[in-house]
Design an enzyme around this catalytic site. Structure first.
Site, mmCIF file in Angstrom:
data_model
loop_
_atom_site.group_PDB
_atom_site.id
_atom_site.type_symbol
_atom_site.label_atom_id
_atom_site.label_comp_id
_atom_site.label_asym_id
_atom_site.label_seq_id
_atom_site.Cartn_x
_atom_site.Cartn_y
_atom_site.Cartn_z
ATOM 1 N N ASN A 1 6.354 -17.092 7.218
ATOM 2 C CA ASN A 1 6.723 -15.730 7.615
ATOM 3 C C ASN A 1 6.740 -14.816 6.392
ATOM 4 O O ASN A 1 7.500 -15.044 5.445
ATOM 5 C CB ASN A 1 8.113 -15.730 8.269
ATOM 6 C CG ASN A 1 8.138 -16.503 9.564
ATOM 7 O OD1 ASN A 1 7.720 -16.022 10.595
ATOM 8 N ND2 ASN A 1 8.614 -17.750 9.492
ATOM 9 N N PRO B 1 40.299 20.506 -18.781
ATOM 10 C CA PRO B 1 40.652 20.789 -20.191
ATOM 11 C C PRO B 1 42.153 20.648 -20.457
ATOM 12 O O PRO B 1 42.993 21.138 -19.694
ATOM 13 C CB PRO B 1 40.188 22.236 -20.374
ATOM 14 C CG PRO B 1 39.052 22.396 -19.418
ATOM 15 C CD PRO B 1 39.448 21.576 -18.210
ATOM 16 N N GLY B 2 42.479 19.933 -21.550
ATOM 17 C CA GLY B 2 43.864 19.781 -21.975
ATOM 18 C C GLY B 2 44.667 18.751 -21.215
ATOM 19 O O GLY B 2 45.831 18.502 -21.548
ATOM 20 N N LYS C 1 -7.440 -19.423 12.655
ATOM 21 C CA LYS C 1 -7.140 -19.551 11.234
ATOM 22 C C LYS C 1 -7.662 -20.879 10.679
ATOM 23 O O LYS C 1 -8.191 -20.944 9.564
ATOM 24 C CB LYS C 1 -5.632 -19.440 10.999
ATOM 25 C CG LYS C 1 -5.096 -18.023 11.144
ATOM 26 C CD LYS C 1 -5.676 -17.107 10.089
ATOM 27 C CE LYS C 1 -5.025 -15.752 10.054
ATOM 28 N NZ LYS C 1 -5.609 -14.855 9.020
ATOM 29 N N LEU D 1 -7.982 -10.773 2.999
ATOM 30 C CA LEU D 1 -6.732 -10.616 3.739
ATOM 31 C C LEU D 1 -6.984 -10.050 5.129
ATOM 32 O O LEU D 1 -6.035 -9.801 5.881
ATOM 33 C CB LEU D 1 -5.784 -9.688 2.970
ATOM 34 C CG LEU D 1 -5.544 -10.051 1.497
ATOM 35 C CD1 LEU D 1 -4.686 -8.987 0.826
ATOM 36 C CD2 LEU D 1 -4.886 -11.420 1.385
ATOM 37 N N TYR E 1 -4.425 -18.303 17.953
ATOM 38 C CA TYR E 1 -4.331 -17.711 16.627
ATOM 39 C C TYR E 1 -4.462 -18.787 15.554
ATOM 40 O O TYR E 1 -5.238 -18.659 14.597
ATOM 41 C CB TYR E 1 -3.007 -16.969 16.476
ATOM 42 C CG TYR E 1 -2.764 -16.415 15.095
ATOM 43 C CD1 TYR E 1 -3.500 -15.333 14.627
ATOM 44 C CD2 TYR E 1 -1.802 -16.962 14.250
ATOM 45 C CE1 TYR E 1 -3.291 -14.809 13.361
ATOM 46 C CE2 TYR E 1 -1.579 -16.451 12.976
ATOM 47 C CZ TYR E 1 -2.325 -15.378 12.541
ATOM 48 O OH TYR E 1 -2.114 -14.866 11.283
#
Length: 398
Positions: A147, A309-310, A122, A64, A118
C-alpha cells in the site's frame, strides 16, 4: 543522464519527477553523484510519437504507467500489460538497452484475496519485463509495491489510508469495520529514496515468502527496504490525536523515521485552508501577555512571554521544574537568586544577541524589561507541561 518517467502525472510519478527536478537544478545536495540532464514525462495525454522520441534518448526508464480502476476487467490488461509491451517494443526499435524499472504490485503474487484481474495483469507485466531483460541483456528492476501512502495520494480512490487522512482533516466520519486489520504501508518519500538509489545502481533486491518481502542481495525482485506494518485502529488513534492538536497543543510522539512522523506529514497535506492556521489563547493583562505555544508528552512545553516596557515578571522559584528563557526581541535583565542566600546571578539579554538562559531549580528568578519603549519578547521552554494541581511554582522576590 536522461530519465524517462511514464505515468508522470500519477501519484508516484509526480513525487518522483519533482524530486528529480531538485537534483537536476542543484537544489538537492544529497545525491552529489547524480547528474540529471533531461527528464522526459510521459502520460496518457502524450502522443505515441513523443514516447518514440523519449525512448531514443533516455538512459533510465521508470515505468509507472498503469490502471487500477478501469471501466471493465479487460482494461487491466490493456492499460498495464499493453502499455508495457509498447514501451519495451519502442526501446528495442532504438536498440536502447538502458535499465528499466517497472512498478508492479504485491497483488501480482495472486495469493488469497490478491487473486484477481488486476494482479494477473501486473504478473503478466512482470513476466514480460523479465523476459525482455534476459533476451536483450538489459537490467530490469521489478518492484512489487504494498500500500503506497504519502502526500498527493488521492482520497476516496484506491487508498483507504488517504481517505482516513482526508476525512479526519475535514471533519468527515471515518468508518472502520475491523480495527485489528493490519496493513503494510510504503511511504512515498521512502520509495523515492529507493528509486534514486536505482539511478545510482544501489537498488535493494528481495524474494517473496508468500506476500512477505524478504530482502536478499541476489533476489529476483526489488523492494524499498523501509515499510511499516500497522493496524487500522492505530492509524485512527494517531489521526484523532493529530486532529485535536490545535486544542490540546500537544505534539504527538514522532521519533525520527517513525510511522507516526510520516503519517503526521501525510495528514497535514489534506488540511483545508481554514485549518492551516489556528488561534492560540493569549493570557493578557496590563503587564503584557503569556501564551502557551506547543506541548509534548515527555519533553515539556514552549510558551512566549511579552513584557511591556519597565515591567518585571516572574519572581518565583521551582523545586524540580527548570526552564530556558530565550529573549528574541527587546532588551532585558534576568536575575536569579539561590533560595536561602543573597547569591544573585544576572544576565543582560537582547534580541540582538539571542541566548538561552537556564532558570535553575531552587533559584527564584525574574525577567525585567529594561526598555522604556519596546516590548520584551521571550520564548520560554519548560521541562514539563504546566500542571495546575501541582504547579511547583512559589512566589518569592529575587
Amino acid at each position: 543522464m536522461n530519465i524517462l518517467v511514464t505515468g508522470a502525472k500519477g501519484f508516484v510519478g509526480r513525487n518522483l519527477v519533482e524530486n528529480l527536478k531538485t537534483i537536476q537544478d542543484g537544489r538537492n545536495k544529497t545525491r552529489p553523484n547524480l547528474c540529471i540532464d533531461k527528464i522526459y514525462e510521459y502520460d496518457i495525454d502524450n502522443k505515441e510519437e513523443e514516447l518514440y522520441e523519449f525512448c531514443s534518448d533516455c538512459d533510465f526508464v521508470f515505468n509507472l504507467a498503469g490502471v487500477n480502476r478501469p471501466k471493465n476487467p479487460e482494461g487491466f490488461q490493456s492499460g498495464n500489460f499493453g502499455f508495457a509491451s509498447m514501451l519495451l517494443d519502442t526501446l528495442k526499435k532504438h536498440n536502447n538497452t538502458c535499465p528499466v524499472m517497472i512498478s508492479s504490485s504485491i497483488q501480482a503474487t495472486l495469493i488469497g484475496r490478491y487473486d484477481g484481474e488486476y494482479g494477473r495483469s501486473k504478473k503478466a507485466g512482470e513476466d514480460l519485463f523479465f523476459e525482455y531483460g534476459q533476451r536483450n541483456d538489459v537490467k530490469v528492476l521489478v518492484y512489487r509495491f504494498p500500500n503506497l501512502v504519502g502526500k498527493w495520494v488521492r482520497p476516496n480512490y484506491n487508498s483507504f489510508v488517504a481517505t482516513m487522512c482526508y476525512n479526519t482533516a475535514n471533519d468527515l466520519p471515518v468508518t472502520i469495520n475491523d480495527e485489528s486489520t493490519e496493513l503494510e504501508l510504503l511511504f512515498i518519500d521512502d520509495l523515492i529514496d529507493e528509486m534514486l538509489d536505482c539511478l545510482e545502481g544501489r537498488e535493494h533486491h528481495c524474494e517473496f515468502d508468500g506476500i512477505d518481502t524478504v530482502l536478499k542481495k541476489d533476489g529476483k525482485y526489488c523492494a524499498a527496504p523501509v515499510t511499516h506494518k500497522v493496524t487500522l485502529g492505530h492509524i485512527k488513534e494517531c489521526l484523532d490525536s493529530f486532529r485535536t492538536q490545535p486544542q490540546t497543543l500537544i505534539i504527538p510522539e514522532i521519533p525520527n523515521g517513525s510511522f507516526e512522523k510520516k503519517l503526521y506529514s501525510m495528514y497535514l497535506s489534506y488540511l483545508p485552508e481554514e485549518k492551516a492556521a489556528f488561534d492560540l489563547k493569549m493570557n493578557v493583562d496590563d503587564r503584557g501577555s503569556f501564551t502557551e505555544l506547543i506541548k509534548t508528552l515527555n519533553c515539556g512545553q514552549v510558551s512566549v512571554n511579552i513584557s511591556k516596557p519597565g515591567i518585571t515578571k516572574g519572581q518565583h522559584w521551582h523545586n524540580s521544574k527548570w526552564e530556558f528563557f530565550i529573549v528574541v526581541s527587546g532588551h532585558g535583565l534576568i536575575q536569579e537568586r539561590k533560595i536561602r542566600t543573597d547569591e544573585v546571578i544576572e544576565f543582560e539579554v537582547s534580541g540582538d544577541k539571542i541566548q538561552a538562559v537556564h532558570m535553575l531549580p531552587g533559584y527564584t528568578h525574574n525577567i525585567i524589561n529594561l526598555s522604556d519603549t519596546e516590548n520584551l519578547v521571550t520564548v520560554m521552554w519548560a521541562n514539563e507541561q504546566f500542571n495546575s494541581d501541582k504547579p511547583d511554582t512559589f512566589f518569592e522576590k529575587v
